[in-house]
Motif scaffolding. Structure first.
Motif, PDB file in Angstrom:
ATOM      1  N   ARG A 117      15.505  27.034 -23.451  1.00  0.00           N
ATOM      2  CA  ARG A 117      16.391  25.899 -23.750  1.00  0.00           C
ATOM      3  C   ARG A 117      17.720  26.445 -24.246  1.00  0.00           C
ATOM      4  O   ARG A 117      17.751  27.174 -25.245  1.00  0.00           O
ATOM      5  CB  ARG A 117      15.773  25.062 -24.870  1.00  0.00           C
ATOM      6  CG  ARG A 117      14.890  23.905 -24.440  1.00  0.00           C
ATOM      7  CD  ARG A 117      14.133  23.369 -25.664  1.00  0.00           C
ATOM      8  NE  ARG A 117      14.984  23.238 -26.858  1.00  0.00           N
ATOM      9  CZ  ARG A 117      15.707  22.139 -27.166  1.00  0.00           C
ATOM     10  NH1 ARG A 117      15.645  21.076 -26.414  1.00  0.00           N
ATOM     11  NH2 ARG A 117      16.457  22.117 -28.256  1.00  0.00           N
ATOM     12  N   TRP A 118      18.817  26.088 -23.585  1.00  0.00           N
ATOM     13  CA  TRP A 118      20.109  26.659 -23.982  1.00  0.00           C
ATOM     14  C   TRP A 118      20.483  26.247 -25.407  1.00  0.00           C
ATOM     15  O   TRP A 118      21.127  27.009 -26.134  1.00  0.00           O
ATOM     16  CB  TRP A 118      21.201  26.288 -22.973  1.00  0.00           C
ATOM     17  CG  TRP A 118      21.556  24.814 -22.913  1.00  0.00           C
ATOM     18  CD1 TRP A 118      21.030  23.888 -22.082  1.00  0.00           C
ATOM     19  CD2 TRP A 118      22.530  24.132 -23.716  1.00  0.00           C
ATOM     20  NE1 TRP A 118      21.598  22.660 -22.305  1.00  0.00           N
ATOM     21  CE2 TRP A 118      22.525  22.776 -23.303  1.00  0.00           C
ATOM     22  CE3 TRP A 118      23.404  24.508 -24.732  1.00  0.00           C
ATOM     23  CZ2 TRP A 118      23.358  21.822 -23.890  1.00  0.00           C
ATOM     24  CZ3 TRP A 118      24.237  23.563 -25.312  1.00  0.00           C
ATOM     25  CH2 TRP A 118      24.203  22.231 -24.890  1.00  0.00           C
ATOM     26  N   ILE A 156      19.015  37.384 -23.243  1.00  0.00           N
ATOM     27  CA  ILE A 156      18.163  36.663 -24.191  1.00  0.00           C
ATOM     28  C   ILE A 156      16.735  36.606 -23.649  1.00  0.00           C
ATOM     29  O   ILE A 156      15.766  36.795 -24.387  1.00  0.00           O
ATOM     30  CB  ILE A 156      18.753  35.256 -24.480  1.00  0.00           C
ATOM     31  CG1 ILE A 156      20.081  35.412 -25.238  1.00  0.00           C
ATOM     32  CG2 ILE A 156      17.775  34.389 -25.268  1.00  0.00           C
ATOM     33  CD1 ILE A 156      20.930  34.157 -25.329  1.00  0.00           C
ATOM     34  N   LYS A 157      16.601  36.400 -22.350  1.00  0.00           N
ATOM     35  CA  LYS A 157      15.275  36.392 -21.729  1.00  0.00           C
ATOM     36  C   LYS A 157      14.562  37.727 -21.977  1.00  0.00           C
ATOM     37  O   LYS A 157      13.348  37.774 -22.216  1.00  0.00           O
ATOM     38  CB  LYS A 157      15.426  36.142 -20.219  1.00  0.00           C
ATOM     39  CG  LYS A 157      14.132  36.262 -19.434  1.00  0.00           C
ATOM     40  CD  LYS A 157      13.173  35.143 -19.805  1.00  0.00           C
ATOM     41  CE  LYS A 157      11.844  35.265 -19.089  1.00  0.00           C
ATOM     42  NZ  LYS A 157      10.877  34.278 -19.596  1.00  0.00           N
ATOM     43  N   GLU A 200      22.503  24.615 -18.558  1.00  0.00           N
ATOM     44  CA  GLU A 200      21.175  24.080 -18.213  1.00  0.00           C
ATOM     45  C   GLU A 200      20.534  24.888 -17.088  1.00  0.00           C
ATOM     46  O   GLU A 200      19.386  25.312 -17.188  1.00  0.00           O
ATOM     47  CB  GLU A 200      21.304  22.633 -17.698  1.00  0.00           C
ATOM     48  CG  GLU A 200      21.866  21.653 -18.669  1.00  0.00           C
ATOM     49  CD  GLU A 200      20.786  20.706 -19.191  1.00  0.00           C
ATOM     50  OE1 GLU A 200      21.147  19.876 -20.010  1.00  0.00           O
ATOM     51  OE2 GLU A 200      19.624  20.842 -18.764  1.00  0.00           O
ATOM     52  N   TYR A 201      21.302  25.079 -15.996  1.00  0.00           N
ATOM     53  CA  TYR A 201      20.759  25.766 -14.817  1.00  0.00           C
ATOM     54  C   TYR A 201      20.396  27.216 -15.154  1.00  0.00           C
ATOM     55  O   TYR A 201      19.374  27.725 -14.717  1.00  0.00           O
ATOM     56  CB  TYR A 201      21.756  25.746 -13.652  1.00  0.00           C
ATOM     57  CG  TYR A 201      22.202  24.361 -13.217  1.00  0.00           C
ATOM     58  CD1 TYR A 201      21.368  23.251 -13.375  1.00  0.00           C
ATOM     59  CD2 TYR A 201      23.450  24.159 -12.638  1.00  0.00           C
ATOM     60  CE1 TYR A 201      21.774  21.985 -12.972  1.00  0.00           C
ATOM     61  CE2 TYR A 201      23.860  22.896 -12.222  1.00  0.00           C
ATOM     62  CZ  TYR A 201      23.034  21.807 -12.405  1.00  0.00           C
ATOM     63  OH  TYR A 201      23.447  20.572 -12.012  1.00  0.00           O
TER      64      TYR A 201
END
Ligand code: GDP
Length: 330
Positions: free
Chosen positions: A270-271, A205-206, A261-262
């Protein structure tokens, strides 16, 4: 030169253990299943190294159902230490394939014990048990004296194998021990396990993927450690004077939500914007919270975990990002 034999050498733990034993001067034999694919991504860096493979590292084809072949390999390689890591390793999948899970994990271990017991020089045996033997536990955290109450086919198969290792130790005087390991992860973790599923998705996704990550129960909690630390505990267990079982765990519980989260923090996202929970992925029965008390391992083995979950997840995300970038560059 001490000689070790590893079943499950191509897995996450097998690959870290091989590196550890080679660094300690061992000669290492590994058992692999015949597969049509010849790539073994976790150990290719070792087997493709001409100075190691064929001189200090050897692979042999066998299946855990193949008693005659296993016996022949044991006789030929004459190991001082056997690390039995092979088995069907996925708890969720054990509901889909319970018979083969028991065949490999439970009967495979019994078969191995029978072979080892008859060898002219009986090696020391380390079996990798699992926190899943505690299932829905009677106490928390669990220690070496907590009774087994498995809640999944995988847990039942592991409980059989762990008990059988103990029985062979008591009945035949073998140096045979169980490492009761809680979840342990790394960049080499299988892609269907939740931590790796999350870190790979965060990396994709990044790098621009528009996918939605579908997960099961994100409130589920686990005691997660680093696989590299856990194989060090396994080695220490076989160097003791007396054969004993140990809990190998961090003693800290975290939820799947925290892993999210991590992982997404590590890539600055943001997940909540990328994740959906899917009732279809909830398990038929799942252990809710398992937390290990590894104080005996700290005391007797001088072992302790060196990587916390935040660092572990960051390490996994970084490795997944690097792999994707290499792939797209190539
Ligand atoms: P396990 O503890 O050996 O079963 O390790 P897993 O990594 O497979 O699962 C850890 C926890 O995450 C379990 O409680 C699962 O129910 C939960 N979980 C939630 N969503 C998922 C998912 O999409 N895949 C997997 N494998 N587990 C999930």
């Amino acid at each position: 030169m001490p000689i070790a034999l590893i079943t499950g050498i191509t897995g996450q733990d097998g690959s870290y253990l091989t590196e550890l034993l080679l660094s300690k001067g061992y000669l290492v034999h590994g058992i692999v299943r015949r597969a049509s694919r010849t790539e073994r991504p976790r150990i290719d860096h070792l087997t493709l190294d001409g100075t190691i493979y064929g001189s200090r590292l050897f692979l042999h084809y066998a299946d855990l159902q193949d008693a005659t072949t296993l016996r022949r390999i044991m006789l030929k390689s004459a190991p001082d230490e056997v690390y039995h890591l092979a088995g069907q390793s996925h708890v969720g999948l054990s509901f889909e394939i319970p018979e083969s899970t028991c065949e490999f994990t439970a009967m495979g271990t019994l078969r191995l014990l029978e072979i080892l017991r008859d060898l002219p020089k009986v090696p020391r045996l380390l079996y990798v048990g699992s926190s899943e033997v505690f299932g829905n536990p009677v106490e928390s955290p669990q220690s070496e004296t907590t009774p087994f109450r498995p809640a999944t086919p995988y847990g039942v198969a592991k409980a059989f194998a762990v008990d059988m290792v103990r029985v062979y130790r008591q009945a035949f005087g073998m140096f045979a021990v169980n490492a009761l390991c809680y979840n342990h992860e790394s960049p080499r973790r299988g892609e269907s396990f939740v931590t790796r599923k999350i870190t790979r998705a965060a990396a994709r996704i990044k790098l621009g993927s528009k996918e939605t990550l579908k997960l099961g129960n994100i409130e589920s909690v686990r005691d997660w450690g680093f696989a590299g630390d856990y194989v060090d505990a396994m080695w220490r267990m076989l160097q003791q004077e007396t054969p004993e079982d140990f809990i190998i765990a961090t003693g800290r519980l975290s939820s799947v939500r925290q892993v999210l989260e991590y992982a997404f923090n590590a890539v600055g996202l943001r997940w909540q914007d990328h994740v959906q929970t899917d009732a279809g992925q909830f398990r038929a029965a799942d252990v809710q919270s398992l937390c290990g008390d590894a104080s005996k391992a700290r005391r007797i083995l001088g072992w302790q975990p060196t990587v916390d979950l935040v660092k572990l997840v960051e390490m996994m995300v970084e490795s997944d990002l690097a792999a994707l970038q290499t792939h797209s560059d190539g």
